[in-house]
Design an enzyme around this catalytic site. Structure first.
Site, PDB file in Angstrom:
ATOM      1  N   LEU A  28       0.844  -1.202   0.000  1.00 24.17           N
ATOM      2  CA  LEU A  28       0.000   0.000   0.000  1.00 24.17           C
ATOM      3  C   LEU A  28       0.877   1.249   0.000  1.00 24.17           C
ATOM      4  O   LEU A  28       1.712   1.428   0.882  1.00 24.17           O
ATOM      5  CB  LEU A  28      -0.925   0.003   1.220  1.00 24.17           C
ATOM      6  CG  LEU A  28      -1.845  -1.221   1.351  1.00 24.17           C
ATOM      7  CD1 LEU A  28      -2.879  -0.977   2.456  1.00 24.17           C
ATOM      8  CD2 LEU A  28      -2.528  -1.558   0.041  1.00 24.17           C
ATOM      9  N   ARG A  35       2.439  14.684   6.750  1.00 25.94           N
ATOM     10  CA  ARG A  35       3.304  15.161   7.837  1.00 25.94           C
ATOM     11  C   ARG A  35       4.780  15.262   7.455  1.00 25.94           C
ATOM     12  O   ARG A  35       5.578  15.803   8.199  1.00 25.94           O
ATOM     13  CB  ARG A  35       3.139  14.244   9.067  1.00 25.94           C
ATOM     14  CG  ARG A  35       1.891  14.572   9.867  1.00 25.94           C
ATOM     15  CD  ARG A  35       1.667  13.574  10.974  1.00 25.94           C
ATOM     16  NE  ARG A  35       1.117  12.311  10.466  1.00 25.94           N
ATOM     17  CZ  ARG A  35       1.079  11.168  11.166  1.00 25.94           C
ATOM     18  NH1 ARG A  35       1.582  11.139  12.383  1.00 25.94           N
ATOM     19  NH2 ARG A  35       0.564  10.088  10.635  1.00 25.94           N
ATOM     20  N   ASN A 250       6.119   8.510   9.170  1.00 29.24           N
ATOM     21  CA  ASN A 250       5.081   9.489   8.867  1.00 29.24           C
ATOM     22  C   ASN A 250       5.626  10.906   8.789  1.00 29.24           C
ATOM     23  O   ASN A 250       5.062  11.754   8.129  1.00 29.24           O
ATOM     24  CB  ASN A 250       3.976   9.431   9.928  1.00 29.24           C
ATOM     25  CG  ASN A 250       3.223   8.118   9.855  1.00 29.24           C
ATOM     26  OD1 ASN A 250       2.717   7.747   8.806  1.00 29.24           O
ATOM     27  ND2 ASN A 250       3.192   7.386  10.952  1.00 29.24           N
TER      28      ASN A 250
HETATM   29  C1  UD1 Z   1      -3.439   1.264   9.808  1.00 25.81           C
HETATM   30  C2  UD1 Z   1      -4.306   0.174  10.405  1.00 25.81           C
HETATM   31  C3  UD1 Z   1      -4.010   0.075  11.897  1.00 25.81           C
HETATM   32  C4  UD1 Z   1      -2.529  -0.210  12.083  1.00 25.81           C
HETATM   33  C5  UD1 Z   1      -1.693   0.841  11.386  1.00 25.81           C
HETATM   34  C6  UD1 Z   1      -0.240   0.454  11.429  1.00 25.81           C
HETATM   35  C7  UD1 Z   1      -6.366   0.166   9.121  1.00 25.81           C
HETATM   36  C8  UD1 Z   1      -7.809   0.544   9.107  1.00 25.81           C
HETATM   37  N1  UD1 Z   1      -5.708   0.510  10.209  1.00 25.81           N
HETATM   38  O1  UD1 Z   1      -3.816   2.457  10.416  1.00 25.81           O
HETATM   39  O2  UD1 Z   1      -4.774  -0.943  12.493  1.00 25.81           O
HETATM   40  O3  UD1 Z   1      -2.228  -0.233  13.478  1.00 25.81           O
HETATM   41  O4  UD1 Z   1      -2.074   0.938  10.014  1.00 25.81           O
HETATM   42  O5  UD1 Z   1       0.524   1.457  10.901  1.00 25.81           O
HETATM   43  O6  UD1 Z   1      -5.906  -0.448   8.205  1.00 25.81           O
HETATM   44  N2  UD1 Z   1      -3.198   3.621   2.300  1.00 25.81           N
HETATM   45  C9  UD1 Z   1      -3.549   3.538   0.975  1.00 25.81           C
HETATM   46  N3  UD1 Z   1      -4.790   3.888   0.593  1.00 25.81           N
HETATM   47  C10 UD1 Z   1      -5.738   4.299   1.479  1.00 25.81           C
HETATM   48  C11 UD1 Z   1      -5.388   4.369   2.842  1.00 25.81           C
HETATM   49  C12 UD1 Z   1      -4.110   4.019   3.227  1.00 25.81           C
HETATM   50  O7  UD1 Z   1      -2.728   3.183   0.130  1.00 25.81           O
HETATM   51  O8  UD1 Z   1      -6.849   4.585   1.045  1.00 25.81           O
HETATM   52  C13 UD1 Z   1      -1.860   3.245   2.711  1.00 25.81           C
HETATM   53  C14 UD1 Z   1      -1.113   4.427   3.259  1.00 25.81           C
HETATM   54  O9  UD1 Z   1      -0.323   5.020   2.255  1.00 25.81           O
HETATM   55  C15 UD1 Z   1      -0.237   3.791   4.326  1.00 25.81           C
HETATM   56  C16 UD1 Z   1      -1.001   2.573   4.764  1.00 25.81           C
HETATM   57  O10 UD1 Z   1      -1.946   2.326   3.767  1.00 25.81           O
HETATM   58  O11 UD1 Z   1       1.005   3.349   3.808  1.00 25.81           O
HETATM   59  C17 UD1 Z   1      -1.642   2.761   6.116  1.00 25.81           C
HETATM   60  O12 UD1 Z   1      -2.592   3.770   6.020  1.00 25.81           O
HETATM   61  P1  UD1 Z   1      -2.882   4.743   7.223  1.00 25.81           P
HETATM   62  O13 UD1 Z   1      -3.986   5.630   6.866  1.00 25.81           O
HETATM   63  O14 UD1 Z   1      -1.630   5.346   7.709  1.00 25.81           O
HETATM   64  O15 UD1 Z   1      -3.418   3.710   8.315  1.00 25.81           O
HETATM   65  P2  UD1 Z   1      -3.429   3.927   9.849  1.00 25.81           P
HETATM   66  O16 UD1 Z   1      -4.536   4.836  10.188  1.00 25.81           O
HETATM   67  O17 UD1 Z   1      -2.108   4.268  10.344  1.00 25.81           O
HETATM   68 CA    CA Z   2       0.026   5.040   9.440  1.00 23.45          CA
END
Ligand code: UD1
Ligand code: CA
Length: 535
Positions: A28, A35, A250
């Site tokens: 992903l 940030r 981040n």
């Molecule tokens: C997510 C997890 C959380 C975990 C944490 C660890 C979910 C709902 N939550 O939270 O349980 O503890 O990661 O770091 O999954 N991304 C996409 N497309 C999107 C959303 C996110 O590619 O639509 C990618 C982001 O670039 C990132 C990763 O997924 O690399 C995690 O996304 P982020 O929004 O940071 O998740 P967290 O809220 O941190």
């Molecule tokens: Ca994250």
């Protein structure tokens, strides 16, 4: 979710002919990375000399899955261009709008043929996660015959992370996001790393069921675990001791923390392999660097890119080498070098600047305040002091005196200067390229050389010295210099008149310390055409 079979029949991993048998790894990488406050995609920022994304792709690739898929979105042009460079084997899929981690995986699967077997999901911004950990995760998943297995960690401050909810027997029930968790759940310190292995069928069924009914209004990938459990599947957790491997970047504070930790690990690896690192805190070695045994790295050393250092070499202090090859037992002191080759037993610095195309032979020397560029020096050749050596081919054993300048640029073109084997270029000479100084020849100190010098010749190109007698007394009367001249003359006369007067060298006026008698001086001066410091 309903209708999900307990566990799909799965191939025996031990019978896999090659690779791990994993169908796909989905990385992903669509998020915004706000940030970081950067115009550059967060994933292109570097630790250990390589992009965050490159570590994620490397870890994914070590599983040898059928597909490595990177989900891109924010600043995707940059991310795709970088991937094309470092990992042309990966597939990218575009998530136009970031509607959550579950949505990102939906988008990825929609672009792939129907998958059977296992799908691993990782993040692009977790650089210390390695392929071994992913392999362990897959192994544990298979041993447990799980529908999904999540990589978890115990952390002292779980704020912001999803928490792992376990039942009384310790099985994972679900993951709840920090923002959706109640006070009791927030006290849980086992967190979701966001890295999982799913059975493809479990993943597909779970993704189809996702609803954005949570605090962020997103489609949570974590909800697939709860639905797998409700469907009767085993949800496993692989708890990893090495928490660093689950840590994402981040902001730039985390970037520097992870960079420092990665560097610490790299240096420990080299120390175990027989490299002395005097001050690990000020020594930075990229992941791509190669070091021999008994290499010593002194404080303030940075080794970057495709740099390699052979056995016994000593680097530093305060030295940066980028894409440099250092031979055995060479010493490189207070030097900045890039795209250069330093031969065995050669010494460089202190205070040298080796620019691209520098190739130093064995047993030579580049000394203090010397800059080289596109310069090839033969074995034992030396440029010990204060020189610019650009576009040069210098033979074995040649000596480049102090302050010699290779004038390689006429304002339009760059040209090459050749200096033959064991030739001697006197101090403060300018070699105006293109010019050839043949083997076994001399250039007199202070010469400006514009035409070739043949084998065995001495080239002298400078104004002849002329001494004007009595000039100081006439033109600088009354100065300290004039008084010194007067006193010296007086002393010389007194000594000459004294009967049998003997004098030590210290007592003699400076002019008289010159060895040759006056009539010979002219001749001597003409012969003494080289000179200057020698190595
Ligand atoms: C997510 C997890 C959380 C975990 C944490 C660890 C979910 C709902 N939550 O939270 O349980 O503890 O990661 O770091 O999954 N991304 C996409 N497309 C999107 C959303 C996110 O590619 O639509 C990618 C982001 O670039 C990132 C990763 O997924 O690399 C995690 O996304 P982020 O929004 O940071 O998740 P967290 O809220 O941190
Ligand atoms: Ca994250």
């Amino acid at each position: 979710m309903t209708g999900q079979p307990d566990q799909p029949p799965e191939p025996d991993p031990l019978e896999d002919p090659g690779g791990s048998g994993v169908a796909a790894v989905v990385v992903l990488a669509a998020g915004e990375g706000k940030r970081m406050r950067s115009a550059r995609s967060k994933l292109l920022h570097e630790v250990g000399g390589h992009s965050l994304l490159s570590y994620a792709v490397t870890a994914a690739t070590t599983l040898q899955p059928e597909h490595v898929v990177v989900v891109v979105g924010h600043l995707r042009d940059q991310v795709e261009a970088h991937l094309a460079e470092i990992a042309p084997h990966v597939t990218t899929v575009v998530q136009e709008e970031q509607r959550g981690t579950g949505h990102a995986v939906q988008v990825a699967l929609a672009q792939l043929p129907h998958l059977r077997g296992e799908v691993v999901v990782t993040y692009a911004d977790v650089p210390l996660l390695n392929g071994d950990t992913l392999a362990d995760l897959v192994r544990e998943h298979r041993e447990q015959r799980a529908a999904v297995t999540v990589l978890t960690a115990q952390v002292s401050d779980p704020t912001g992370y999803g928490r792992v909810l376990r039942d009384r027997s310790g099985h994972v029930e679900a993951i709840v996001e920090h923002r959706d968790a109640d006070a009791d759940q927030r006290n849980i310190t086992e967190i979701n790393s966001g890295i999982y292995v799913f059975q493809a069928e479990t993943l597909e069924a779970g993704l189809a069921d996702l609803r954005p009914d949570n605090a962020q209004g997103e489609l949570y990938l974590t909800d697939v675990l709860g639905s797998a459990r409700r469907a009767g599947g085993v949800v496993g957790a692989h708890l990893i001791e090495d928490v660093w491997q689950t840590e994402g970047v981040n902001d730039r504070i985390q970037l520097s923390r992870l960079n420092a930790e990665l560097n610490r690990r790299i240096l420990e690896g080299w120390m175990r392999a027989g490299v002395t690192v005097v001050d690990p805190g000020s020594t930075w070695v990229h992941t791509s660097v190669d070091l021999g045994t008994d290499v010593t790295l002194l404080p303030g050393t940075a080794l970057e890119g495709a740099t390699s250092v052979a056995s016994g070499a000593v680097i530093g202090p305060d030295t940066t080498l980028v894409d440099v090859e250092v031979g055995e037992n060479a010493t490189v002191t207070r030097t900045h070098a890039s795209l250069a080759v330093i031969g065995p037993d050669t010494s460089v610095g202190p205070f040298a600047y080796l620019r691209p195309g520098t190739r130093l032979g064995a047993g030579g020397k580049i000394g203090t305040f010397v800059e080289t560029k596109n310069a090839e020096l033969g074995a034992g050749a030396k440029a010990p002091h204060l020189s610019y050596v650009g576009d040069a081919v210098i033979g074995d054993g040649a000596n480049i005196g102090a302050g010699v300048i290779f004038a390689n640029y006429d304002g339009v073109h760059k040209s090459t200067t050749r200096v033959g084997a064991f030739s001697f270029v006197g101090s403060n000479s300018v070699l105006t390229a293109p010019v050839v100084i043949a083997d076994g020849s001399y250039v007199a100190a202070g010469s400006t050389i514009t035409s070739d010098v043949q084998i065995g010749e001495l080239a002298v190109s400078r104004g002849r010295q002329r001494n004007v007698s009595g000039w100081v007394a006439r033109k600088r009367a009354g100065t300290k210099t004039a008084r010194a001249a007067e006193a010296a003359l007086h002393q010389r006369e007194t000594v000459a008149q004294a009967p049998g007067g003997e004098q030590t060298a210290e007592q003699a006026p400076l002019q008289q310390q010159q060895a040759a008698p006056a009539p010979l001086e002219d001749q001597r001066r003409q012969d003494r055409t080289d000179g200057g410091p020698q190595a």
